[in-house]
Design a protein around this motif. Structure first.
Motif, PDB file in Angstrom:
ATOM      1  N   MET A 157       5.202   2.964  36.963  1.00 18.48           N
ATOM      2  CA  MET A 157       5.895   3.266  35.708  1.00 18.48           C
ATOM      3  C   MET A 157       7.181   2.470  35.593  1.00 18.48           C
ATOM      4  SD  MET A 157       5.309   7.375  35.515  1.00 18.48           S
ATOM      5  CE  MET A 157       6.340   7.531  34.069  1.00 18.48           C
ATOM      6  N   VAL A 158       7.894   2.336  36.723  1.00 17.93           N
ATOM      7  CA  VAL A 158       9.145   1.586  36.699  1.00 17.93           C
ATOM      8  C   VAL A 158       8.877   0.098  36.519  1.00 17.93           C
ATOM      9  CG1 VAL A 158      11.178   0.959  38.040  1.00 17.93           C
ATOM     10  CG2 VAL A 158      10.347   3.320  38.070  1.00 17.93           C
ATOM     11  N   GLN A 159       7.884  -0.411  37.273  1.00 21.29           N
ATOM     12  CA  GLN A 159       7.583  -1.838  37.189  1.00 21.29           C
ATOM     13  C   GLN A 159       6.990  -2.214  35.834  1.00 21.29           C
ATOM     14  OE1 GLN A 159       5.060  -2.640  40.512  1.00 21.29           O
ATOM     15  NE2 GLN A 159       6.684  -2.308  42.044  1.00 21.29           N
ATOM     16  N   GLY A 160       6.270  -1.270  35.225  1.00 16.94           N
ATOM     17  CA  GLY A 160       5.617  -1.566  33.973  1.00 16.94           C
ATOM     18  C   GLY A 160       6.462  -1.307  32.749  1.00 16.94           C
ATOM     19  N   ARG A 161       7.789  -1.194  32.900  1.00 20.12           N
ATOM     20  CA  ARG A 161       8.672  -0.926  31.766  1.00 20.12           C
ATOM     21  C   ARG A 161       8.638  -2.120  30.810  1.00 20.12           C
ATOM     22  NH1 ARG A 161      12.399   2.626  30.503  1.00 20.12           N
ATOM     23  NH2 ARG A 161      14.155   2.040  29.172  1.00 20.12           N
ATOM     24  N   SER A 162       8.469  -1.814  29.537  1.00 26.75           N
ATOM     25  CA  SER A 162       8.325  -2.878  28.553  1.00 26.75           C
ATOM     26  C   SER A 162       9.659  -3.534  28.234  1.00 26.75           C
ATOM     27  CB  SER A 162       7.710  -2.310  27.272  1.00 26.75           C
ATOM     28  OG  SER A 162       8.580  -1.365  26.686  1.00 26.75           O
ATOM     29  N   VAL A 163       9.561  -4.766  27.734  1.00 24.64           N
ATOM     30  CA  VAL A 163      10.765  -5.488  27.324  1.00 24.64           C
ATOM     31  C   VAL A 163      11.424  -4.798  26.135  1.00 24.64           C
ATOM     32  CG1 VAL A 163      11.646  -7.693  26.476  1.00 24.64           C
ATOM     33  CG2 VAL A 163       9.791  -7.641  28.169  1.00 24.64           C
ATOM     34  N   GLY A 164      10.583  -4.271  25.225  1.00 28.31           N
ATOM     35  CA  GLY A 164      11.138  -3.576  24.064  1.00 28.31           C
ATOM     36  C   GLY A 164      11.957  -2.354  24.448  1.00 28.31           C
ATOM     37  N   GLY A 165      11.495  -1.616  25.481  1.00 30.18           N
ATOM     38  CA  GLY A 165      12.257  -0.444  25.936  1.00 30.18           C
ATOM     39  C   GLY A 165      13.607  -0.833  26.520  1.00 30.18           C
ATOM     40  N   THR A 166      13.616  -1.940  27.291  1.00 26.13           N
ATOM     41  CA  THR A 166      14.880  -2.417  27.866  1.00 26.13           C
ATOM     42  C   THR A 166      15.844  -2.859  26.780  1.00 26.13           C
ATOM     43  OG1 THR A 166      13.675  -3.171  29.835  1.00 26.13           O
ATOM     44  CG2 THR A 166      15.902  -4.040  29.491  1.00 26.13           C
ATOM     45  N   VAL A 167      15.326  -3.588  25.786  1.00 25.19           N
ATOM     46  CA  VAL A 167      16.171  -4.037  24.671  1.00 25.19           C
ATOM     47  C   VAL A 167      16.720  -2.839  23.907  1.00 25.19           C
ATOM     48  CG1 VAL A 167      16.179  -5.293  22.487  1.00 25.19           C
ATOM     49  CG2 VAL A 167      14.979  -6.243  24.469  1.00 25.19           C
ATOM     50  N   ALA A 168      15.872  -1.823  23.695  1.00 24.02           N
ATOM     51  CA  ALA A 168      16.323  -0.616  22.988  1.00 24.02           C
ATOM     52  C   ALA A 168      17.448   0.080  23.753  1.00 24.02           C
ATOM     53  CB  ALA A 168      15.147   0.333  22.784  1.00 24.02           C
ATOM     54  N   ASP A 169      17.310   0.152  25.093  1.00 26.93           N
ATOM     55  CA  ASP A 169      18.376   0.770  25.900  1.00 26.93           C
ATOM     56  C   ASP A 169      19.684  -0.006  25.777  1.00 26.93           C
ATOM     57  OD1 ASP A 169      16.684   2.734  26.712  1.00 26.93           O
ATOM     58  OD2 ASP A 169      16.197   1.814  28.645  1.00 26.93           O
ATOM     59  N   ILE A 170      19.594  -1.322  25.804  1.00 29.53           N
ATOM     60  CA  ILE A 170      20.805  -2.143  25.689  1.00 29.53           C
ATOM     61  C   ILE A 170      21.464  -1.949  24.329  1.00 29.53           C
ATOM     62  CG2 ILE A 170      21.652  -4.524  25.607  1.00 29.53           C
ATOM     63  CD1 ILE A 170      19.470  -5.253  27.625  1.00 29.53           C
ATOM     64  N   VAL A 171      20.645  -1.905  23.274  1.00 30.91           N
ATOM     65  CA  VAL A 171      21.202  -1.699  21.927  1.00 30.91           C
ATOM     66  C   VAL A 171      21.874  -0.336  21.821  1.00 30.91           C
ATOM     67  CG1 VAL A 171      20.595  -1.439  19.494  1.00 30.91           C
ATOM     68  CG2 VAL A 171      19.566  -3.276  20.837  1.00 30.91           C
ATOM     69  N   ILE A 172      21.236   0.694  22.380  1.00 34.75           N
ATOM     70  CA  ILE A 172      21.819   2.045  22.330  1.00 34.75           C
ATOM     71  C   ILE A 172      23.145   2.088  23.069  1.00 34.75           C
ATOM     72  CG2 ILE A 172      21.497   4.416  23.119  1.00 34.75           C
ATOM     73  CD1 ILE A 172      18.494   4.052  22.577  1.00 34.75           C
ATOM     74  N   ILE A 173      23.193   1.455  24.247  1.00 30.73           N
ATOM     75  CA  ILE A 173      24.437   1.438  25.025  1.00 30.73           C
ATOM     76  C   ILE A 173      25.542   0.709  24.267  1.00 30.73           C
ATOM     77  CG2 ILE A 173      25.511   0.546  27.127  1.00 30.73           C
ATOM     78  CD1 ILE A 173      22.847   1.048  28.549  1.00 30.73           C
ATOM     79  N   LEU A 174      25.209  -0.405  23.638  1.00 27.27           N
ATOM     80  CA  LEU A 174      26.206  -1.156  22.872  1.00 27.27           C
ATOM     81  C   LEU A 174      26.724  -0.340  21.684  1.00 27.27           C
ATOM     82  CD1 LEU A 174      24.661  -4.753  22.848  1.00 27.27           C
ATOM     83  CD2 LEU A 174      26.659  -3.949  24.139  1.00 27.27           C
ATOM     84  N   VAL A 175      25.805   0.328  20.998  1.00 32.58           N
ATOM     85  CA  VAL A 175      26.216   1.147  19.844  1.00 32.58           C
ATOM     86  C   VAL A 175      27.131   2.283  20.294  1.00 32.58           C
ATOM     87  CG1 VAL A 175      25.385   2.734  18.064  1.00 32.58           C
ATOM     88  CG2 VAL A 175      24.199   0.567  18.451  1.00 32.58           C
ATOM     89  N   LEU A 176      26.781   2.935  21.416  1.00 31.44           N
ATOM     90  CA  LEU A 176      27.621   4.022  21.926  1.00 31.44           C
ATOM     91  C   LEU A 176      28.996   3.512  22.353  1.00 31.44           C
ATOM     92  CD1 LEU A 176      25.030   6.079  24.028  1.00 31.44           C
ATOM     93  CD2 LEU A 176      26.009   6.665  21.806  1.00 31.44           C
ATOM     94  N   CYS A 177      29.039   2.333  22.950  1.00 30.82           N
ATOM     95  CA  CYS A 177      30.330   1.744  23.329  1.00 30.82           C
ATOM     96  C   CYS A 177      31.182   1.448  22.098  1.00 30.82           C
ATOM     97  CB  CYS A 177      30.110   0.475  24.141  1.00 30.82           C
ATOM     98  SG  CYS A 177      29.425   0.743  25.792  1.00 30.82           S
ATOM     99  N   ILE A 178      30.552   0.938  21.039  1.00 32.57           N
ATOM    100  CA  ILE A 178      31.288   0.658  19.803  1.00 32.57           C
ATOM    101  C   ILE A 178      31.820   1.948  19.191  1.00 32.57           C
ATOM    102  CG2 ILE A 178      31.060  -0.209  17.446  1.00 32.57           C
ATOM    103  CD1 ILE A 178      29.023  -2.236  18.523  1.00 32.57           C
ATOM    104  N   VAL A 179      30.982   2.994  19.176  1.00 27.64           N
ATOM    105  CA  VAL A 179      31.411   4.285  18.620  1.00 27.64           C
ATOM    106  C   VAL A 179      32.565   4.867  19.438  1.00 27.64           C
ATOM    107  CG1 VAL A 179      30.691   6.669  18.199  1.00 27.64           C
ATOM    108  CG2 VAL A 179      29.167   4.786  17.588  1.00 27.64           C
ATOM    109  N   ALA A 180      32.449   4.781  20.783  1.00 29.40           N
ATOM    110  CA  ALA A 180      33.532   5.283  21.639  1.00 29.40           C
ATOM    111  C   ALA A 180      34.824   4.507  21.404  1.00 29.40           C
ATOM    112  CB  ALA A 180      33.110   5.192  23.103  1.00 29.40           C
ATOM    113  N   PHE A 181      34.693   3.193  21.241  1.00 29.35           N
ATOM    114  CA  PHE A 181      35.872   2.363  20.982  1.00 29.35           C
ATOM    115  C   PHE A 181      36.532   2.749  19.653  1.00 29.35           C
ATOM    116  CE2 PHE A 181      37.754  -1.491  19.127  1.00 29.35           C
ATOM    117  CZ  PHE A 181      38.666  -1.817  20.121  1.00 29.35           C
ATOM    118  N   ILE A 182      35.717   2.952  18.621  1.00 30.62           N
ATOM    119  CA  ILE A 182      36.254   3.330  17.315  1.00 30.62           C
ATOM    120  C   ILE A 182      36.959   4.693  17.378  1.00 30.62           C
ATOM    121  CG2 ILE A 182      35.588   3.951  14.951  1.00 30.62           C
ATOM    122  CD1 ILE A 182      33.359   1.877  15.163  1.00 30.62           C
TER     123      ILE A 182
END
Length: 318
Positions: A18-43
């Motif tokens: 399950m860990v090895q088979g993680r999709s690229v789309g899931g990783t990109v989604a996690d990165i986008v979510i983290i960036l959005v949360l960082c922007i919201v926290a900064f604001i």
């Protein structure tokens, strides 16, 4: 006759797959979510940082001419605004000042939480029982959130009852609201009915069933209601400005914040015309905001898990 030997079930290999088979789309989604949360926290953090640095600014006369966000307090830390806040604003503790306002706010908050707890528990229990008036009373509670009597009729009622100018005008009308009653109802509906029936068979009445059987199981959401009540009254100032405008010894802290911030601009305009404006007083409006915000910021992390765990429980049943 053949034998079919099956391999044992290996959970570790499935987890690794399950860990090895993680999709690229899931990783990109996690990165986008983290960036959005960082922007919201900064604001969210930048305005508070601006107010804090402005309250400690070394050169207030220079601060008033600067534009944009204050990222640093200048060449040195200036605590003069805080000294003025606790020594020169208002009168003595008995007459009313920012410290008296903080004590008043804590008292009002605790009284409201206690009264609100009693009312919400009784209302939630009554609304959770299968009676003929359950749906009409629930609808009545929800309609009270949409339609209200208004400020003037409420003031007339409180004045007729002799509550204006007293702490009861800040406590009784604001103990609870329709939404808190409905949330308390949903908290009691989350208690298994079999438990209630077992208590009834053992001879328990309504009060014993409510307090000893149902309330301990519904305490998660009830605690969330209490926390929200406390936060609501910590930030309240409008009712005090109407019901006790001249009794400064009864003012809550947030009304002192409003008064200091509003009057500070008037004092600045008047004194700047004579060229004798004490520039440290300009920082006073930033200092009073910091003082009024720190207690709730310190207390909030202790209740965060309770809010996160139970805040949406009231939307499950109803």
């Amino acid at each position: 006759m053949g034998f079919n030997f099956k391999k044992p079930f290996n959970r570790n290999k499935i987890k690794e797959g399950m860990v090895q088979g993680r999709s690229v789309g899931g990783t990109v989604a996690d990165i986008v979510i983290i960036l959005v949360l960082c922007i919201v926290a900064f604001i969210c953090l930048v305005p508070m940082w601006h107010v804090l640095m402005s309250s400690l600014y070394s050169d207030p006369e220079k601060l008033i001419t600067e534009e944009g966000i204050t990222w640093w307090f200048g060449s040195s830390v200036n605590f003069e605004a805080y000294k003025i806040l606790f020594t020169e604003t208002g009168g003595t503790f008995e007459q009313g000042n920012i410290l008296r306002g903080m004590v008043n706010t804590i008292v009002y908050m605790l009284v409201n939480v206690v009264y609100g707890l009693v009312i919400n528990v009784f209302a939630g229990y009554c609304l959770s029982r299968n009676t003929k008036l359950r749906k009409p009373m629930t609808m009545f509670c929800m309609l009270s959130l949409v339609f209200s009597a208004g400020t003037i009729p409420t003031y007339i009622v409180l004045r007729t009852l002799g509550m204006t100018g007293t702490i009861w005008s800040l406590v009784l009308p604001m103990c609870t609201n329709g939404m808190f009653m409905v949330l308390a109802m949903n908290a009691f509906l989350g208690v298994p009915e079999a438990t209630v029936e077992a208590a009834r068979i053992d001879g328990a009445g309504h009060l014993k069933t409510m307090f000893m059987v149902m309330l301990p199981q519904a305490m998660g959401l009830i605690t969330v209601i209490m926390i929200n009540t406390a936060i609501l009254h910590w930030n309240s100032w409008f009712q005090a400005s109407i019901y006790i405008p001249n009794d400064r010894d009864l003012w809550p802290m947030q009304l002192w914040v409003r008064d200091i911030v509003a009057n500070n601009g008037d004092y600045f305009i008047q004194d700047s015309l004579t060229g004798q404006f004490p520039w440290n007083k300009y920082l006073l409006q930033f200092a009073v905001i910091i003082v009024s915000t720190i207690p709730i910021l310190v207390a909030f992390p202790f209740f965060y898990k309770k809010l996160e765990k139970n805040s949406i429980a009231g939307a499950v049943k109803g």
